[in-house]
Design an enzyme around this catalytic site. Structure first.
Site, mmCIF file in Angstrom:
data_model
loop_
_atom_site.group_PDB
_atom_site.id
_atom_site.type_symbol
_atom_site.label_atom_id
_atom_site.label_comp_id
_atom_site.label_asym_id
_atom_site.label_seq_id
_atom_site.Cartn_x
_atom_site.Cartn_y
_atom_site.Cartn_z
ATOM 1 N N GLU A 90 37.392 11.783 72.233
ATOM 2 C CA GLU A 90 36.742 11.009 71.179
ATOM 3 C C GLU A 90 37.455 9.483 71.007
ATOM 4 O O GLU A 90 38.707 9.588 70.959
ATOM 5 C CB GLU A 90 36.630 11.766 70.013
ATOM 6 C CG GLU A 90 35.669 11.041 69.042
ATOM 7 C CD GLU A 90 34.419 10.549 69.209
ATOM 8 O OE1 GLU A 90 34.287 9.759 70.097
ATOM 9 O OE2 GLU A 90 33.428 11.500 68.979
ATOM 10 N N GLU A 100 32.935 12.113 76.118
ATOM 11 C CA GLU A 100 33.450 13.175 75.193
ATOM 12 C C GLU A 100 33.210 14.682 75.749
ATOM 13 O O GLU A 100 32.269 14.942 76.289
ATOM 14 C CB GLU A 100 32.992 12.932 73.842
ATOM 15 C CG GLU A 100 33.181 11.731 73.137
ATOM 16 C CD GLU A 100 32.212 10.769 73.556
ATOM 17 O OE1 GLU A 100 32.131 9.555 72.652
ATOM 18 O OE2 GLU A 100 31.165 10.871 74.323
ATOM 19 N N ASP A 124 51.952 25.290 57.029
ATOM 20 C CA ASP A 124 50.551 24.706 57.147
ATOM 21 C C ASP A 124 50.437 24.553 58.772
ATOM 22 O O ASP A 124 50.392 23.265 59.132
ATOM 23 C CB ASP A 124 50.624 23.456 56.463
ATOM 24 C CG ASP A 124 49.364 22.649 56.301
ATOM 25 O OD1 ASP A 124 48.186 23.570 56.533
ATOM 26 O OD2 ASP A 124 49.351 21.696 55.633
ATOM 27 N N SER A 218 44.356 14.768 58.234
ATOM 28 C CA SER A 218 45.079 16.308 58.217
ATOM 29 C C SER A 218 45.165 16.788 59.618
ATOM 30 O O SER A 218 43.984 16.605 60.268
ATOM 31 C CB SER A 218 44.587 16.938 57.137
ATOM 32 O OG SER A 218 44.996 16.657 55.883
ATOM 33 N N GLY A 219 45.874 17.575 59.996
ATOM 34 C CA GLY A 219 45.992 18.524 61.069
ATOM 35 C C GLY A 219 46.451 17.632 62.457
ATOM 36 O O GLY A 219 46.707 18.349 63.338
#
Length: 268
Positions: A90, A100, A124, A218-219
């Site tokens: 992406e 994609e 996390d 995040s991540g």
């Protein structure tokens, strides 16, 4: 007092009263603050993690393709009961280039030490088992992970990448962005005038007041240059609740090299 906030694109809630108001990158990390638009597919292991909302899907976090059937992300991104998918290759979230790859998530493995009410405890990290293997090509590649236990030096060159907000309280970036975030060594980042005891040895800090991760990042990966090659040394975890690029509150990442053995045990 620090306050931890879950800053996802889904909700915001107070997690714990600590010393400095950190937020999860999923919310504070919705776009890279500062930085620039990345060249399309220049970080081919970057994925968009999306959740089902009605008949459509929405971007909520980043992640890293680490095996053809596995994605690494933050635990706080997936500790809710939702239908997930990942988009590989992406670049522009709102434009389909036709290259994609969209894969469903069949299983979610969250580290057993993760406590959604205590982000400062660490752990996390999560692994996503894809419903089928990705097809590797020039736009989709595996991210390289560091050796177990490896710690990089102060100011090592690194980049954060993501579609997160480009300013605190802003909206998602349509195109993948990148920002230069040099590493901050643990002694500096854990000093009283910085993050203090909030930052554990299983975390790594990077960046400063000019550039940072933010909501939606995040991540996603912290890509660090080692011997001429980029390795994913961090998973975007949290920033200060006072702002994504608050002085002396650099972006905090889960240190990938602290969890290699756990990830190997899950994937094997």
């Amino acid at each position: 007092m620090f306050r931890f906030l879950v800053l996802t694109s889904l909700a915001a809630m107070v997690l714990a009263e600590l010393e400095s108001q950190p937020r999860y990158m999923e919310d504070i990390f919705q776009r890279v603050v500062g930085g620039e638009v990345a060249s399309p597919n220049s970080w081919p292991w970057q994925i968009s993690l999306q959740y089902q909302s009605g008949s459509s899907y929405r971007h909520t976090c980043g992640g890293t393709l680490i095996e053809k059937g596995w994605v690494m992300t933050a635990a706080h991104c997936v500790d809710s009961n939702r239908v997930w998918r990942v988009v590989l290759g992406e670049h522009d979230l709102y434009s389909n280039s036709g290259t994609e790859q969209i894969l469903e998530v069949s299983n979610v493995y969250i580290h057993p030490g993760w406590d959604s009410g205590r982000v400062s405890n660490g752990y996390d990290v999560a692994l996503l088992r894809l419903s089928s293997d990705a097809t590797l090509n020039s736009r989709v590649q595996l991210g390289s992970l560091p050796p177990s236990g490896q710690i990089l030096p102060h100011h090592n060159l690194c980049y954060v990448t993501g579609w997160g907000v480009t300013s605190t309280g802003g909206s998602l970036s349509a195109e993948l962005k990148q920002a230069y975030l040099p590493l901050i060594d643990h002694n500096t980042c854990s000093s009283p005038s910085w993050w203090g005891s909030t930052v554990k040895t299983t975390m790594v800090c990077a960046g400063g007041a000019a550039e940072s991760g933010c909501n939606g990042d995040s991540g996603g990966p912290l890509n660090c240059l080692v011997d001429g090659k980029y390795y994913v040394h961090g998973i975007a975890s949290f920033v200060s609740g006072m702002g994504c690029n608050y002085p002396k509150k650099p972006t905090v990442f889960t240190r990938v090299s602290a969890y290699i053995d756990w990830m190997d045990s899950i994937m094997s």
